[in-house]
Write an enzyme that holds these catalytic residues in place. Sequence first.
Site, PDB file in Angstrom:
ATOM      1  N   TYR A  56       8.133  -2.379  24.721  1.00  0.00           N
ATOM      2  CA  TYR A  56       9.472  -2.043  24.241  1.00  0.00           C
ATOM      3  C   TYR A  56       9.499  -0.756  23.422  1.00  0.00           C
ATOM      4  O   TYR A  56      10.466   0.012  23.494  1.00  0.00           O
ATOM      5  CB  TYR A  56      10.128  -3.221  23.515  1.00  0.00           C
ATOM      6  N   GLY A 101       4.045   0.888  28.183  1.00  0.00           N
ATOM      7  CA  GLY A 101       5.318   0.577  28.846  1.00  0.00           C
ATOM      8  C   GLY A 101       5.992  -0.623  28.231  1.00  0.00           C
ATOM      9  O   GLY A 101       6.791  -1.294  28.867  1.00  0.00           O
ATOM     10  N   GLY A 111       8.880  -1.626   1.663  1.00  0.00           N
ATOM     11  CA  GLY A 111       9.952  -2.293   2.390  1.00  0.00           C
ATOM     12  C   GLY A 111       9.528  -2.655   3.810  1.00  0.00           C
ATOM     13  O   GLY A 111      10.273  -3.301   4.539  1.00  0.00           O
ATOM     14  N   LYS A 160       0.812  -1.229   0.000  1.00  0.00           N
ATOM     15  CA  LYS A 160       0.000   0.000   0.000  1.00  0.00           C
ATOM     16  C   LYS A 160       0.837   1.268   0.000  1.00  0.00           C
ATOM     17  O   LYS A 160       0.330   2.352  -0.277  1.00  0.00           O
ATOM     18  CB  LYS A 160      -0.988  -0.003   1.168  1.00  0.00           C
ATOM     19  N   HIS A 172      39.257 -13.845  27.880  1.00  0.00           N
ATOM     20  CA  HIS A 172      39.307 -13.219  29.200  1.00  0.00           C
ATOM     21  C   HIS A 172      40.143 -11.950  29.113  1.00  0.00           C
ATOM     22  O   HIS A 172      41.225 -11.984  28.526  1.00  0.00           O
ATOM     23  CB  HIS A 172      39.938 -14.177  30.215  1.00  0.00           C
TER      24      HIS A 172
END
Length: 456
Positions: free
Chosen positions: A178, A176, A38, A33, A439
């Site tokens: 994401y 509230g 995309g 539409k 590490h």
Amino acid sequence: MKSYDAIVIGSGAGAIISDEAASKSLKVALVDKGPLIGGTCLNWGCIPSKMLIYTADRIVEIEEATKLGIEAEIKNIDFHSIMERMRQSRQESQAHIREGLKQSKNLDFYEGAGYFVGDYLLEVKKEKLRGEKVFIASGSRPFIPPIKGSENVDYLTNESVLELKERPDSLIIIGGGYIAVEFGHFFAAMGTKVTILEMADRLVLSEEPEISDLLKSELSKRMGVYTNALAEEVKESEHGVVVVTKNTNTGKRREFAAQRIMMAVGRRSNADILRVENTGVETDKKGFIKVNEYLETNQKGIFAIGDANGQQMFRHMANREAEIVAQNTFYGTKIKVDYSAVPHAVYSHPQVASVGLTEAKAREDYNIIVGRMKYFDIAKGEAMMEKEGFAKAIVEKGSDTILGFHIIGPYAPELIQEVVNAMTSGGGTEELGQGIHIHPALSELIPTTVNSVGES
Ligand SMILES: Cc1cc2nc3c(=O)[nH]c(=O)nc-3n(C[C@H](O)[C@H](O)[C@H](O)COP(=O)(O)OP(=O)(O)OC[C@H]3O[C@@H](n4cnc5c(N)ncnc54)[C@H](O)[C@@H]3O)c2cc1C
């Protein structure tokens, strides 16, 4: 009327299917539409929001550098150019996609809102298209809650907010989830006075409660966060908007004022605009298209993928679903969709990432053991002075199967990938521990969390 081997509705993840069909020399119609093509992720979702949030992350990093002994001052935040960079990128991708569609052989692109007028029969801009196979990838749009007065107020959504030319001085975000916390983080970093109003008793409801709690306390340092705050009415005022809330525990009413207001309470399916009932396709109570584990609707040869089916509304899952239906349809496979290890992230500050079951959900069906580890308890986390962030592992007792993993803290969306890969490849806690981790790196958070699992 034109006949096609395949009609694809929606150029978001749907484009994966139309590309695949066209590459098999099938006659394909792709319908969108517009006005931007995309899909949501590219134009109003993942990409533009994360371009904005990247700048917000850098700002907060500078502001928080004092904990490392660095005094820094931000001289200027150019809201206009931050927004323009995002809009420019979107414009460039439009040109790129449209050029690709023009070049594509076997594919006719129709720009217009389609709707079904009969079985396998779609109408777009007065043209009728019949499809041997139909792939519905029509996505979702913002859900606007029926709040008294909202029809008279010029509220923002995740779409219109991207068009802002000037930074609002103050902004109330209703919701509230994401989208609310991500935009709350962005605008607070830009210097806007942000207020988040969530009617539930915590933010980001699909996350672990302790993650919601930490997110609330961290965001509250930079903005107003009110949970149990049900927005009952919105009205225009001399200086902008006023929202009247009712506390869902006490029943007490309170007014919040701001220059602008944004609705971010969730998403609704576009299946209604598409009038899927005219081709006999069933939807659930919320309007999302019902599918089976092969993403087939109740109508033979009609499939629904991505947000249209409402299963896991993330672009990475829409892509995977598109790949599965394309494989099954054009290559004769019979692959089921598997939702057991679908990760997701929340790009707030702090960041959140999760995969698999929450502890509460896992307890319903499994005997579990839980592990927790703070960032600060690993060397790199201590170097970063990351005192609050943590990870949590949920493991089946007696086997080493990872059922869920949840992280809140820096780079959570990147860190979770190791767990996703282990879960997807059938590996468990043992495999996670076997790989040597650099590490001191943040990736050490994953095996240390898994090694901390104990009886609970
Ligand atoms: C603010 C925001 C941030 C997000 N951030 C993330 C993120 O960080 N990561 C993530 O994974 N997901 C994110 N998402 C979710 C993600 O955008 C969606 O899950 C994803 O875009 C769904 O893809 P889709 O192909 O199913 O639908 P869409 O991408 O929505 O595509 C549907 C297409 O169908 C077209 N269409 C609809 N109805 C019709 C019709 N009747 N006729 C013709 N065409 C029609 C639309 O124009 C649209 O182009 C975000 C969403 C929002 C709103």
